[in-house]
Design a protein around this motif. Structure first.
Motif, PDB file in Angstrom:
ATOM      1  N   TRP A 133      13.028  60.180  42.679  1.00 61.57           N
ATOM      2  CA  TRP A 133      13.507  59.622  41.413  1.00 61.57           C
ATOM      3  C   TRP A 133      14.884  60.173  41.064  1.00 61.57           C
ATOM      4  CZ3 TRP A 133      11.058  55.706  39.004  1.00 61.57           C
ATOM      5  CH2 TRP A 133       9.707  55.482  39.328  1.00 61.57           C
ATOM      6  N   LEU A 134      15.795  59.249  40.693  1.00 61.42           N
ATOM      7  CA  LEU A 134      17.157  59.638  40.347  1.00 61.42           C
ATOM      8  C   LEU A 134      17.553  59.044  39.001  1.00 61.42           C
ATOM      9  CD1 LEU A 134      18.965  58.945  43.757  1.00 61.42           C
ATOM     10  CD2 LEU A 134      18.509  61.174  42.769  1.00 61.42           C
ATOM     11  N   GLY A 135      18.188  59.860  38.165  1.00 65.03           N
ATOM     12  CA  GLY A 135      18.737  59.383  36.902  1.00 65.03           C
ATOM     13  C   GLY A 135      19.989  58.544  37.144  1.00 65.03           C
ATOM     14  N   PRO A 136      20.435  57.820  36.100  1.00 65.70           N
ATOM     15  CA  PRO A 136      21.517  56.839  36.276  1.00 65.70           C
ATOM     16  C   PRO A 136      22.785  57.405  36.927  1.00 65.70           C
ATOM     17  CG  PRO A 136      20.611  56.716  34.057  1.00 65.70           C
ATOM     18  CD  PRO A 136      19.953  57.878  34.718  1.00 65.70           C
ATOM     19  N   ALA A 137      23.265  58.540  36.454  1.00 68.43           N
ATOM     20  CA  ALA A 137      24.537  59.066  36.959  1.00 68.43           C
ATOM     21  C   ALA A 137      24.407  59.509  38.415  1.00 68.43           C
ATOM     22  CB  ALA A 137      24.995  60.242  36.089  1.00 68.43           C
ATOM     23  N   GLU A 138      23.323  60.203  38.721  1.00 70.81           N
ATOM     24  CA  GLU A 138      23.138  60.695  40.089  1.00 70.81           C
ATOM     25  C   GLU A 138      22.846  59.539  41.042  1.00 70.81           C
ATOM     26  OE1 GLU A 138      20.361  63.982  40.013  1.00 70.81           O
ATOM     27  OE2 GLU A 138      21.599  65.065  38.574  1.00 70.81           O
ATOM     28  N   LEU A 139      22.177  58.509  40.549  1.00 70.60           N
ATOM     29  CA  LEU A 139      21.877  57.337  41.367  1.00 70.60           C
ATOM     30  C   LEU A 139      23.156  56.644  41.826  1.00 70.60           C
ATOM     31  CD1 LEU A 139      19.870  55.211  42.500  1.00 70.60           C
ATOM     32  CD2 LEU A 139      20.081  54.027  40.296  1.00 70.60           C
ATOM     33  N   VAL A 140      24.043  56.365  40.884  1.00 75.25           N
ATOM     34  CA  VAL A 140      25.253  55.630  41.245  1.00 75.25           C
ATOM     35  C   VAL A 140      26.178  56.497  42.091  1.00 75.25           C
ATOM     36  CG1 VAL A 140      26.604  56.116  39.135  1.00 75.25           C
ATOM     37  CG2 VAL A 140      26.991  53.994  40.383  1.00 75.25           C
ATOM     38  N   ALA A 141      26.211  57.793  41.801  1.00 74.47           N
ATOM     39  CA  ALA A 141      27.071  58.687  42.586  1.00 74.47           C
ATOM     40  C   ALA A 141      26.596  58.777  44.036  1.00 74.47           C
ATOM     41  CB  ALA A 141      27.100  60.075  41.949  1.00 74.47           C
ATOM     42  N   ALA A 142      25.278  58.808  44.230  1.00 71.33           N
ATOM     43  CA  ALA A 142      24.753  59.000  45.586  1.00 71.33           C
ATOM     44  C   ALA A 142      24.713  57.701  46.379  1.00 71.33           C
ATOM     45  CB  ALA A 142      23.349  59.601  45.520  1.00 71.33           C
ATOM     46  N   SER A 143      24.377  56.591  45.715  1.00 71.42           N
ATOM     47  CA  SER A 143      24.058  55.378  46.460  1.00 71.42           C
ATOM     48  C   SER A 143      24.904  54.166  46.085  1.00 71.42           C
ATOM     49  CB  SER A 143      22.593  55.015  46.221  1.00 71.42           C
ATOM     50  OG  SER A 143      22.419  54.529  44.890  1.00 71.42           O
ATOM     51  N   GLY A 144      25.560  54.200  44.937  1.00 74.13           N
ATOM     52  CA  GLY A 144      26.287  53.017  44.458  1.00 74.13           C
ATOM     53  C   GLY A 144      25.428  52.058  43.658  1.00 74.13           C
ATOM     54  N   TRP A 145      24.105  52.227  43.681  1.00 71.78           N
ATOM     55  CA  TRP A 145      23.214  51.329  42.941  1.00 71.78           C
ATOM     56  C   TRP A 145      23.144  51.727  41.460  1.00 71.78           C
ATOM     57  CZ3 TRP A 145      21.705  46.980  45.211  1.00 71.78           C
ATOM     58  CH2 TRP A 145      21.565  46.949  46.605  1.00 71.78           C
ATOM     59  N   GLU A 146      22.969  50.697  40.597  1.00 70.87           N
ATOM     60  CA  GLU A 146      22.807  50.909  39.158  1.00 70.87           C
ATOM     61  C   GLU A 146      21.696  50.002  38.652  1.00 70.87           C
ATOM     62  OE1 GLU A 146      26.621  51.196  36.636  1.00 70.87           O
ATOM     63  OE2 GLU A 146      27.217  50.114  38.451  1.00 70.87           O
ATOM     64  N   ILE A 147      20.945  50.487  37.674  1.00 71.92           N
ATOM     65  CA  ILE A 147      19.934  49.624  37.058  1.00 71.92           C
ATOM     66  C   ILE A 147      20.591  48.842  35.920  1.00 71.92           C
ATOM     67  CG2 ILE A 147      17.728  49.538  35.834  1.00 71.92           C
ATOM     68  CD1 ILE A 147      16.931  52.094  37.294  1.00 71.92           C
TER      69      ILE A 147
ATOM     70  N   LEU B 148       9.129  51.373  40.813  1.00 72.89           N
ATOM     71  CA  LEU B 148      10.572  51.455  41.042  1.00 72.89           C
ATOM     72  C   LEU B 148      11.351  52.084  39.889  1.00 72.89           C
ATOM     73  CD1 LEU B 148      11.238  47.956  42.675  1.00 72.89           C
ATOM     74  CD2 LEU B 148      11.137  50.166  43.814  1.00 72.89           C
ATOM     75  N   VAL B 149      10.948  51.792  38.659  1.00 75.79           N
ATOM     76  CA  VAL B 149      11.771  52.152  37.503  1.00 75.79           C
ATOM     77  C   VAL B 149      10.924  52.883  36.465  1.00 75.79           C
ATOM     78  CG1 VAL B 149      13.257  51.241  35.660  1.00 75.79           C
ATOM     79  CG2 VAL B 149      13.211  50.105  37.885  1.00 75.79           C
ATOM     80  N   ARG B 150      11.516  53.886  35.829  1.00 77.51           N
ATOM     81  CA  ARG B 150      10.859  54.544  34.706  1.00 77.51           C
ATOM     82  C   ARG B 150      11.924  55.074  33.741  1.00 77.51           C
ATOM     83  NH1 ARG B 150       8.947  60.184  37.646  1.00 77.51           N
ATOM     84  NH2 ARG B 150      10.771  61.390  37.040  1.00 77.51           N
ATOM     85  N   ASP B 151      11.534  55.350  32.529  1.00 79.95           N
ATOM     86  CA  ASP B 151      12.467  55.928  31.562  1.00 79.95           C
ATOM     87  C   ASP B 151      12.582  57.430  31.782  1.00 79.95           C
ATOM     88  OD1 ASP B 151      13.124  53.552  30.273  1.00 79.95           O
ATOM     89  OD2 ASP B 151      11.296  53.630  29.056  1.00 79.95           O
ATOM     90  N   GLY B 152      13.779  57.956  31.574  1.00 76.27           N
ATOM     91  CA  GLY B 152      13.988  59.393  31.742  1.00 76.27           C
ATOM     92  C   GLY B 152      15.264  59.811  31.061  1.00 76.27           C
TER      93      GLY B 152
ATOM     94  N   GLY C  22      18.893  60.269  30.132  1.00 70.56           N
ATOM     95  CA  GLY C  22      20.105  59.500  30.396  1.00 70.56           C
ATOM     96  C   GLY C  22      19.888  58.005  30.521  1.00 70.56           C
ATOM     97  N   GLY C  23      18.622  57.548  30.524  1.00 69.60           N
ATOM     98  CA  GLY C  23      18.355  56.112  30.641  1.00 69.60           C
ATOM     99  C   GLY C  23      17.265  55.853  31.665  1.00 69.60           C
ATOM    100  N   GLN C  24      17.391  54.706  32.366  1.00 73.39           N
ATOM    101  CA  GLN C  24      16.340  54.362  33.332  1.00 73.39           C
ATOM    102  C   GLN C  24      16.576  55.053  34.668  1.00 73.39           C
ATOM    103  OE1 GLN C  24      16.416  49.955  32.915  1.00 73.39           O
ATOM    104  NE2 GLN C  24      14.224  50.223  32.560  1.00 73.39           N
ATOM    105  N   TRP C  25      15.494  55.568  35.250  1.00 73.44           N
ATOM    106  CA  TRP C  25      15.540  56.230  36.553  1.00 73.44           C
ATOM    107  C   TRP C  25      15.013  55.276  37.619  1.00 73.44           C
ATOM    108  CZ3 TRP C  25      15.224  62.069  37.441  1.00 73.44           C
ATOM    109  CH2 TRP C  25      15.878  62.760  36.393  1.00 73.44           C
ATOM    110  N   LEU C  26      15.574  55.407  38.841  1.00 70.89           N
ATOM    111  CA  LEU C  26      15.105  54.585  39.964  1.00 70.89           C
ATOM    112  C   LEU C  26      14.449  55.470  41.019  1.00 70.89           C
ATOM    113  CD1 LEU C  26      15.232  51.622  41.255  1.00 70.89           C
ATOM    114  CD2 LEU C  26      17.126  52.534  42.620  1.00 70.89           C
ATOM    115  N   ASN C  27      13.341  54.984  41.559  1.00 72.89           N
ATOM    116  CA  ASN C  27      12.741  55.627  42.728  1.00 72.89           C
ATOM    117  C   ASN C  27      13.448  55.059  43.965  1.00 72.89           C
ATOM    118  OD1 ASN C  27      11.161  56.438  44.887  1.00 72.89           O
ATOM    119  ND2 ASN C  27       9.228  56.203  43.758  1.00 72.89           N
ATOM    120  N   LEU C  28      14.443  55.812  44.442  1.00 72.91           N
ATOM    121  CA  LEU C  28      15.308  55.294  45.508  1.00 72.91           C
ATOM    122  C   LEU C  28      14.538  55.079  46.818  1.00 72.91           C
ATOM    123  CD1 LEU C  28      18.285  54.513  46.019  1.00 72.91           C
ATOM    124  CD2 LEU C  28      18.697  56.859  46.771  1.00 72.91           C
ATOM    125  N   ALA C  29      13.510  55.896  47.053  1.00 68.53           N
ATOM    126  CA  ALA C  29      12.718  55.736  48.278  1.00 68.53           C
ATOM    127  C   ALA C  29      11.830  54.491  48.189  1.00 68.53           C
ATOM    128  CB  ALA C  29      11.872  56.981  48.522  1.00 68.53           C
ATOM    129  N   ALA C  30      11.206  54.266  47.026  1.00 73.59           N
ATOM    130  CA  ALA C  30      10.388  53.060  46.852  1.00 73.59           C
ATOM    131  C   ALA C  30      11.269  51.818  46.920  1.00 73.59           C
ATOM    132  CB  ALA C  30       9.652  53.117  45.513  1.00 73.59           C
TER     133      ALA C  30
END
Lengths: 200, 143
Positions: B26-40, B62-66, B68-76
């Protein structure tokens, strides 16, 4: 040849990076871009499984000849004797002169066939290989070897994955084989065939 | 926990507050976009011009609240888009490869895949900067 709108770019697929390629590049003193690819990105993008692999890219950025397993200039490691593949070099000159009309340029379907199509096992192996390189860089050698072995199982015909993993440690100790043994005893072709047009 | 993410062609990213457990990452919004380029986004999981809709029956995986906003399960998410990945035993390091279909589609156009790499002196070169010239691209290794 550089005056004619032609450039050579070499890519050294070396996780050891500098250490692996430096002595060769220092000796050759190339004037063309000589790049280092420590994570093997270019082999992934171009779907290659071994080195050497040579691609011809035209002015529009299109691949017009693919995956030739050839060193145009080769230096013997012990004797430092340099051999040039004159026939292939003549092909390159023909392409520079004649562009898409060159007999050495392959039809699109043939070019695509020589590149081949990466499948799910290729990219799954790629994930293990990339993780293996990272773990190796972190000094987590045993975990790295486990990841490399997964990549080898998934893609036994990928010699880049084997060579790189074996080259990072002791191949006999860590993988129970060596490059020479594997080539000698293996049933997997080491190179794709080099297909050149008939001499005129 | 701090997680290292090697995502497709991108370099090594660190996600200091990621949550990894088994095959979940699970990744929060900022770390998600920084690591993978994906955004919810409202329309789905988006990167550049692509948006992958999140079906209702997958949303909980796939998605949950956390924070900074919505978190993504990048592996799922990777499993959902048939993207291969590998992880170490602790879940502290993950490598995601580009899906095979993406590589295949790109190669079938015969357009030379672009890349940027550096030489021994650290000078960066990008293949597409050589448009207008013929390029002989030679892959090698010292063995």
């Amino acid at each position: 040849m550089h005056d004619q709108g032609f450039e050579v770019i070499t890519v050294a697929c070396e996780t050891k990076g500098r250490a692996g390629a430096e002595q060769w590049l220092a000796a050759a003193q190339p004037k063309h871009p000589s790049l280092i690819d420590p994570h093997h990105l270019v082999p992934e993008l171009y779907n290659t499984r071994n080195v050497p692999a040579v691609f011809w890219i035209d002015e529009a950025g299109r691949i017009v000849r693919a995956n030739d397993p050839i060193y145009i200039r080769r230096e013997n490691r012990e004797t430092h004797e340099v051999t040039i593949n004159e026939r292939y070099l003549e092909g390159v000159r023909d392409w520079i002169r004649n562009g898409s009309a060159s007999r050495w340029v392959t039809e699109a379907a043939e070019t695509a066939r020589r590149i081949g199509e990466p499948d799910a096992a290729d990219t799954q192996a790629r994930a293990h290989f990339r993780l293996g390189i990272y773990l190796h860089e972190q000094g987590r050698t045993d975990e790295a070897i486990a990841q490399f072995k997964r990549a080898h199982e998934l893609k036994p015909d990928n010699w880049n994955y084997k060579r790189q993993a074996w080259n990072l440690g002791d191949a006999q100790r860590d993988y129970g084989t060596t490059v020479i043994e594997a080539i000698r005893n293996g049933t997997i072709p080491f190179y794709p065939p080099l297909e050149m047009p008939d001499p005129v | 926990m701090s997680v290292t993410i090697l995502y497709e062609d991108a370099g090594t990213a660190t996600a200091p507050t990621a949550e990894a457990s088994g095959d979940d990452l699970w990744l929060g919004p900022a770390e998600l976009v920084a690591a993978s380029g994906w955004e919810i986004k409202p329309e789905g999981v988006c990167r550049e011009e692509i948006c992958v809709p999140v079906p209702a029956d997958r949303a909980a995986q796939l998605v949950r609240d956390g924070a900074g906003g919505q978190w993504l399960n990048l592996a799922a998410f990777a499993r959902y888009i048939e993207q291969p990945y590998a992880r170490d035993d602790s879940g502290g390091a993950w490598a995601f490869a580009a899906p095979a279909s993406e590589r295949r589609t790109a190669l079938l156009t015969l357009e030379a895949p672009d890349f940027t790499l550096t030489d021994l002196d650290g000078r960066a070169y990008t293949l597409s900067a050589f448009r207008g010239q013929k390029v002989l691209l030679a892959l090698w290794a010292s063995w």
